[in-house]
Every structure is written in structure tokens, then in C-alpha cells.
Design an enzyme around this catalytic site. Structure first.
Site, PDB file in Angstrom:
ATOM      1  N   LYS A 201     -79.753 -62.037 -45.579  1.00 44.39           N
ATOM      2  CA  LYS A 201     -79.037 -62.548 -44.400  1.00 44.39           C
ATOM      3  C   LYS A 201     -77.856 -61.637 -44.068  1.00 44.39           C
ATOM      4  CE  LYS A 201     -76.652 -66.671 -42.791  1.00 44.39           C
ATOM      5  NZ  LYS A 201     -76.273 -68.064 -43.032  1.00 44.39           N
ATOM      6  N   GLU A 207     -77.226 -57.232 -55.378  1.00 46.90           N
ATOM      7  CA  GLU A 207     -78.551 -57.092 -56.012  1.00 46.90           C
ATOM      8  C   GLU A 207     -79.552 -56.486 -55.027  1.00 46.90           C
ATOM      9  OE1 GLU A 207     -76.639 -59.758 -56.023  1.00 46.90           O
ATOM     10  OE2 GLU A 207     -76.710 -60.799 -57.968  1.00 46.90           O
ATOM     11  N   GLY A 263     -79.010 -69.634 -46.241  1.00 52.91           N
ATOM     12  CA  GLY A 263     -79.950 -68.879 -47.084  1.00 52.91           C
ATOM     13  C   GLY A 263     -81.016 -69.760 -47.710  1.00 52.91           C
ATOM     14  N   ARG A 264     -80.591 -70.887 -48.271  1.00 53.27           N
ATOM     15  CA  ARG A 264     -81.556 -71.744 -48.983  1.00 53.27           C
ATOM     16  C   ARG A 264     -82.408 -72.580 -48.033  1.00 53.27           C
ATOM     17  NH1 ARG A 264     -76.348 -72.665 -49.849  1.00 53.27           N
ATOM     18  NH2 ARG A 264     -75.389 -74.636 -49.227  1.00 53.27           N
ATOM     19  N   GLU A 349     -77.095 -75.661 -54.997  1.00 50.36           N
ATOM     20  CA  GLU A 349     -76.173 -74.855 -54.192  1.00 50.36           C
ATOM     21  C   GLU A 349     -75.686 -75.690 -53.003  1.00 50.36           C
ATOM     22  OE1 GLU A 349     -77.108 -71.017 -51.957  1.00 50.36           O
ATOM     23  OE2 GLU A 349     -76.308 -70.168 -53.798  1.00 50.36           O
ATOM     24  N   HIS A 380     -96.195 -81.027 -73.036  1.00 46.96           N
ATOM     25  CA  HIS A 380     -96.277 -80.511 -74.410  1.00 46.96           C
ATOM     26  C   HIS A 380     -94.996 -79.805 -74.801  1.00 46.96           C
ATOM     27  CE1 HIS A 380    -100.512 -81.603 -74.708  1.00 46.96           C
ATOM     28  NE2 HIS A 380    -100.497 -81.379 -73.416  1.00 46.96           N
ATOM     29  N   LYS A 500     -68.930 -62.992 -58.151  1.00 50.10           N
ATOM     30  CA  LYS A 500     -69.330 -61.770 -57.440  1.00 50.10           C
ATOM     31  C   LYS A 500     -68.144 -60.814 -57.363  1.00 50.10           C
ATOM     32  CE  LYS A 500     -72.570 -63.697 -53.994  1.00 50.10           C
ATOM     33  NZ  LYS A 500     -72.774 -63.951 -52.565  1.00 50.10           N
TER      34      LYS A 500
HETATM   35  O1  F6P Z   1     -75.094 -65.944 -53.873  1.00 49.73           O
HETATM   36  C1  F6P Z   1     -75.527 -66.977 -53.089  1.00 49.73           C
HETATM   37  C2  F6P Z   1     -76.151 -66.524 -51.802  1.00 49.73           C
HETATM   38  O2  F6P Z   1     -75.186 -66.344 -50.854  1.00 49.73           O
HETATM   39  C3  F6P Z   1     -77.199 -67.523 -51.369  1.00 49.73           C
HETATM   40  O3  F6P Z   1     -76.681 -68.592 -50.685  1.00 49.73           O
HETATM   41  C4  F6P Z   1     -78.128 -66.677 -50.587  1.00 49.73           C
HETATM   42  O4  F6P Z   1     -79.360 -67.307 -50.452  1.00 49.73           O
HETATM   43  C5  F6P Z   1     -78.166 -65.444 -51.448  1.00 49.73           C
HETATM   44  O5  F6P Z   1     -76.860 -65.310 -51.945  1.00 49.73           O
HETATM   45  C6  F6P Z   1     -78.630 -64.182 -50.778  1.00 49.73           C
HETATM   46  O6  F6P Z   1     -77.842 -63.802 -49.706  1.00 49.73           O
HETATM   47  P1  F6P Z   1     -78.337 -62.743 -48.664  1.00 49.73           P
HETATM   48  O7  F6P Z   1     -79.563 -63.290 -47.993  1.00 49.73           O
HETATM   49  O8  F6P Z   1     -77.213 -62.567 -47.694  1.00 49.73           O
HETATM   50  O9  F6P Z   1     -78.650 -61.467 -49.389  1.00 49.73           O
END
Ligand code: F6P
Length: 538
Positions: A201, A207, A263-264, A349, A380, A500
Site C-alpha cells: 500500500k 521487508e 491493509g488487512r 491488528e 492430535h 519498526k
Molecule cells: O506493519 C503493519 C502494516 O502496516 C499492515 O497493516 C499492512 O498490512 C502491512 O504493514 C504492509 O503494509 P504495506 O502494504 O504498506 O507494505
């Protein structure tokens, strides 16, 4: 405190020791009466520790909390994500063509469909082989790079709908900053046949951007470092065209979405591009239609027959009155193996918050911890604790009447196990039953099943794109219901920020070739020094 809340506290004291056995004995019709069939879903909620009075008090709580007004505000496009001053309009992502949802004076539904059309065109070209890699070869491998909502939704939906996917393409999902994730994903893949979908987003997430840069290096080193290859092997999904362009992806190869999609809640936006490439645009549309059916149900059904409202209220009942700390989600469907992980972000979240919308500290618990695994595997492993441990763990069982892979008696056995688990949890096995079976006295306490352990059972027809959409929307709106009752902002996620920011400080301290000046606490400082030493820097 809301009057219904205090009434529920009092009511809890009255019924906390009432056994499900008694509730079923008193009302032989309970199993049918406490069930709802709506929006293509069937929920049996009879094995919950509730009476008619519990339900009416919970419904009163919903009314006193302004749930109806909250729902209307979301669908109206009000900025209900108060701490970020944003509207929350994931429902617009699945609105049918020709309908209208207004955001800041503009109907966003045509914008949504313009992106869906662009995605469909792209997906068809990749699936049909018209979209070629740099050397003219067909794309055979699709790798989604993203994290959180930009990964969990796509990977969950891909796994869930694998039955419907194009098996001539392989799909991989790279999320972790741990280089192993990328390294293993590309092992054996040919860059000339590999397409990366960089999903973020913000297009600034550590990452994702790190993995995307590594992917670019990997691709270029396999294609004679010819930068013009990027255009055929990288597309972006983002709200941030500037950063996409800065990364070097042509914005004509970008699929957009909007700040009113959390995002979620973004699986059904362009973030679902990998899913669409896998299952095709028609199946993707069917998934969106499933979401939409539940949106309409949530928006219009009376609360006492409203599935997400009922599930949300039951979650509140155990969380806030029984003090249950966790809730288990147990899909009896192998294709839903990432569904619990997906729900963890959606639920925790969203509702893992410690202040109300106006910033006041809450004096009640908010989101429980969600966890789970597909059945029967969990049986199990951790079910022992659910049956005989000391904690109350409300469970959601999810089962399908038809399997996508009919193999002898497997499916009847699978479904028999769901029903059996819910029955065993609710009714247990008494001392009297055991003595009648001749169980030795000393073993009776060990083999006792107290029962009275609550569960919901969702029984659906079969796992299709449509039913997956319905299932996800059901949980989304249940989460909404809970957040509205707790009076919290279910749509921000400030809790992820501090870690972060600290990581950004620590990265150069780990990398530095000279001794860094460390001003953390003594534990963090010692860990950094030790890591550097083990790494052989000092
Ligand atoms: O770290 C949480 C978050 O902001 C989530 O809410 C989101 O889904 C994810 O990181 C990834 O964010 P982006 O789509 O901006 O890379």
C-alpha cells in the site's frame, strides 16, 4: 458503563455454571432454533453458553453501543478511522458495477471497476501467454512480494482457491525480511519466466522494498543486467505512484487502490492481483460477489438474524464476561490452512487496542488472541487443552458439505470429526457414564470430560470463490461489530510503529564496521554487541 453491560455482568453470574447439557435438555429444539441460515452461510450457534436472555441483552448492548449507526457510517463513507482521518470503504471494493458509494463527494465504484478491468486484462494476458517475459518466453512463475495485508490475504486466498487455479503457473509468496524466504522461493526458477508482483500500500515497507530490490538483482543477474527487462517482469500494486516510479516500475504496470482500504481489508482490491492471475477474473468476480452478499446482509438484516453481528456479540460474551483470553478458528478444510493466520491480522491488528476512539484508556479487555489450525490435524495436537485444560476457549468450527477432492470415505470422516469435536466439547463425558463403562476409579478424574465448552459451527456447501468471499466478509464484519461495541478504532495500527522505528536505528548499528555508540538499555546493548561479535565484526 452501559446499562446492558451491567445487566450482562449480573446475568453472567446467574448462568456461568449452567451446563449446555441442561440448556439442551430444557429445549429439545435448541439445535435448530439457535441457528441462522442467511447470505449463503449456515451458522449453528446453539452450543454456546447462552439463553434467550443472554441474546436479548447482547442485542441491547449492540443497540446501546450504536452499532446500527456505526454500520451506516461505514457504508456512507464517514471517516470512521478517526486516528488516521480516513474512511473505511472495503465494501466498495466488491460493490457491483453500476452501484454508487460516495467518498469525499465522488462515486468510487467506477474507479474500483476501472482497476478491476485493468487487473482482468493483465491476468488474462499472463494466463493466456500474451504477456511475455523479456526474452519472449511465457511467464510460468508468479511471485507476490508483500507483507501483512499485502501478503496474508493473497497467500490465504491462493491456498484456499488452489483448486480453481491455473496449474501451468506456479505461485510463490515472499514476505519475510529473512533472506531465506526469497532464496527458497526462487530456487530452481528461471528469471526469464518469472513475474514479480510487488504489493505494498505504502511502497515503503522495509521487508517488501528489501525483497523487491533483491528480486530485481536476481532478475537482472539472470538477464544480462538489462534494465529494460524490469518492465516485463515487475508490476506493482500500491497507492503510492511516486514510490513505484522511484523504484523503477513503469506506472502503467501499476494497479492502484486507495487510502480508504486498510491493509488487512485489501485482499479484494488490486492486492488480490496474484489471486486473480491464479484463478482468473471470473472466479475473482465470484469471490467479490460473495463478499458483497454478506456486506448487504450485514447492512440490512435485523441484528437477531445478522450473522456477523451474532458472531461478534458471542465473541464479546466470552471475552468480556467469561474472561476468555483466546479464541480458536478451526477450519476442517485443508485448502483453508492459512485462514487462521489471515484472521490473526484481521482480528488482532484491528481490535488489539488499548484506548477508545477519543483516546480514553479502556477498562475492559479488547480483542482476544485468535489462533487455529485446520482439522483434523489440531485434534492430535492442542485439542487436549481445549477439552480438558483449565482455560475456556470458544471455538469456531468451519466445515463444508462437499469436498473438492472426493476420495473414498475421507470427507465423511472429516466432517464426522468436526461434528464429534463440537459435541464432545459441549456435552463432555460424565463420571456416571465412565463408571457405567467400568472405568477404574483412579482413572475417572483423568478421563473426565466436563464439557460445557462453547463453539460455533459454520457449515457451508463447498469451498468456492463465492463462499470464500462470504466467509471472509463474515469475519470482517464480526470484527467490526466487536470494535464498535468496545468503542475503539478498528482501522488503525499504531502498535506496529515503535518496533519498526527502533529496527531502523539498530540496522546501522549491526552493520557498522566501527564500534557504534549504543544508547539502548543494557539488555539491547549487550545483544547488539554479542551479535556483532558472533558475526565477527569485532
Ligand atoms: O506493519 C503493519 C502494516 O502496516 C499492515 O497493516 C499492512 O498490512 C502491512 O504493514 C504492509 O503494509 P504495506 O502494504 O504498506 O507494505
Amino acid at each position: 458503563m452501559r446499562p446492558a453491560w451491567s445487566a450482562l455482568e449480573k446475568h453472567y453470574c446467574e448462568i456461568k455454571d449452567v451446563h449446555l447439557k441442561q440448556l439442551f435438555a430444557e429445549n429439545p429444539e435448541r439445535g435448530e432454533r439457535l441457528s441462522v441460515e442467511a447470505a449463503g452461510l449456515y451458522l449453528d450457534y446453539s452450543k454456546n453458553r447462552i439463553t434467550d436472555e443472554t441474546l436479548s441483552l447482547l442485542l441491547r448492548l449492540a443497540a446501546e453501543s450504536g452499532l446500527r449507526e456505526h454500520i451506516d457510517a461505514m457504508f456512507r463513507g464517514d471517516k470512521i478511522n478517526a486516528s488516521e482521518s480516513r474512511a473505511v470503504l472495503h465494501v466498495a471494493l466488491r460493490a457491483p458495477r453500476g452501484t454508487s458509494i460516495i467518498h469525499d463527494g465522488r462515486n468510487v465504484v467506477p474507479d474500483v471497476h476501472a482497476v478491476l478491468d485493468k487487473m482482468a486484462d493483465f491476468a488474462n494476458r499472463v494466463r493466456g501467454g500474451a504477456w511475455k517475459g523479456h526474452t519472449g518466453r511465457r511467464i510460468r512463475n508468479v511471485i507476490n512480494i508483500g507483507i501483512g495485508g499485502s501478503d496474508l490475504g493473497p497467500v490465504m486466498a491462493y491456498q484456499a482457491l488452489r483448486h480453481y487455479s491455473d496449474r501451468s503457473l506456479t505461485f510463490h509468496f515472499v514476505s519475510n525480511i529473512d533472506g531465506t524466504d526469497f532464496a527458497e522461493a526462487v530456487k530452481g526458477l528461471d528469471p526469464a519466466e518469472t513475474l514479480f508482483i510487488v504489493s505494498s500500500k505504502t511502497f515503503t515497507t522495509l521487508e517488501t522494498m528489501t525483497n523487491a530490490r533483491t528480486a530485481r538483482d536476481w532478475l537482472l543477474s539472470g538477464l544480462n543486467r538489462d534494465e529494460s527487462a524490469i518492465a516485463r517482469h515487475f508490476v506493482a500494486v500500491s497507492t503510492n505512484a511516486l514510490e513505484v516510479a522511484k523504484f523503477g516500475i513503469d506506472t502503467t504496470n501499476m494497479f492502484g487502490f486507495w487510502d480508504w482500504v486498510g491493509g488487512r481489508y485489501s485482499l479484494d482490491s488490486a492486492i488480490g492481483l496474484s489471486t486473480m492471475v491464479a484463478i482468473g477474473p471470473e472466479n475473482f468476480r465470484a469471490m467479490l460477489d460473495g463478499f458483497h452478499a454478506v456486506d448487504e446482509h450485514f447492512r440490512t438484516a435485523p441484528f437477531e438474524r445478522n450473522l456477523p453481528v451474532l458472531m461478534g456479540l458471542l465473541a464479546i460474551w466470552y471475552n468480556n464476561f467469561f474472561g476468555a483470553q483466546t479464541a480458536a478458528v478451526l477450519p476442517y478444510e485443508q485448502y483453508l490452512n492459512r485462514f487462521p493466520a489471515y484472521l490473526q491480522q484481521l482480528t488482532m491488528e484491528s481490535n488489539g487496542k488499548h484506548v477508545t476512539l477519543d483516546g480514553t484508556r479502556v477498562d475492559y479487555d479488547t480483542s482476544p488472541i485468535y489462533w487455529g489450525e485446520p482439522g483434523t490435524n489440531g485434534q492430535h495436537s492442542f485439542y487436549q487443552l481445549i477439552h480438558q485444560g483449565t482455560r475456556l476457549i470458544p471455538c469456531d468450527f468451519i466445515a463444508f458439505a462437499k469436498t473438492l477432492n472426493p476420495l473414498g470415505a475421507h470427507h465423511d470422516m472429516l466432517v464426522a470429526n468436526v461434528f464429534a469435536q463440537a459435541e464432545a466439547l459441549a456435552f463432555g463425558k460424565s463420571e456416571t457414564q465412565m463408571r457405567a463403562e467400568g472405568i477404574q476409579d483412579r482413572l475417572v478424574p483423568h478421563r473426565l470430560f466436563e464439557g460445557n465448552r462453547p463453539s460455533n459451527t459454520l457449515l457451508l456447501d463447498s469451498l468456492t470463490p463465492d463462499t470464500l468471499g462470504r466467509l471472509v466478509a463474515l469475519y470482517e464484519h464480526s470484527v467490526f461489530t466487536q470494535g464498535a461495541i468496545w468503542g475503539i478504532d478498528s482501522f488503525d495500527q499504531w502498535g506496529v510503529e515503535l518496533g519498526k522505528a527502533l529496527a531502523q536505528q539498530i540496522i546501522p548499528q549491526l552493520e557498522s564496521t566501527t564500534e557504534p555508540e549504543l544508547q539502548h538499555d543494557s539488555s539491547t546493548n549487550a545483544l547488539i554487541r554479542r551479535y556483532r561479535k558472533l558475526k565477527g565484526i569485532v
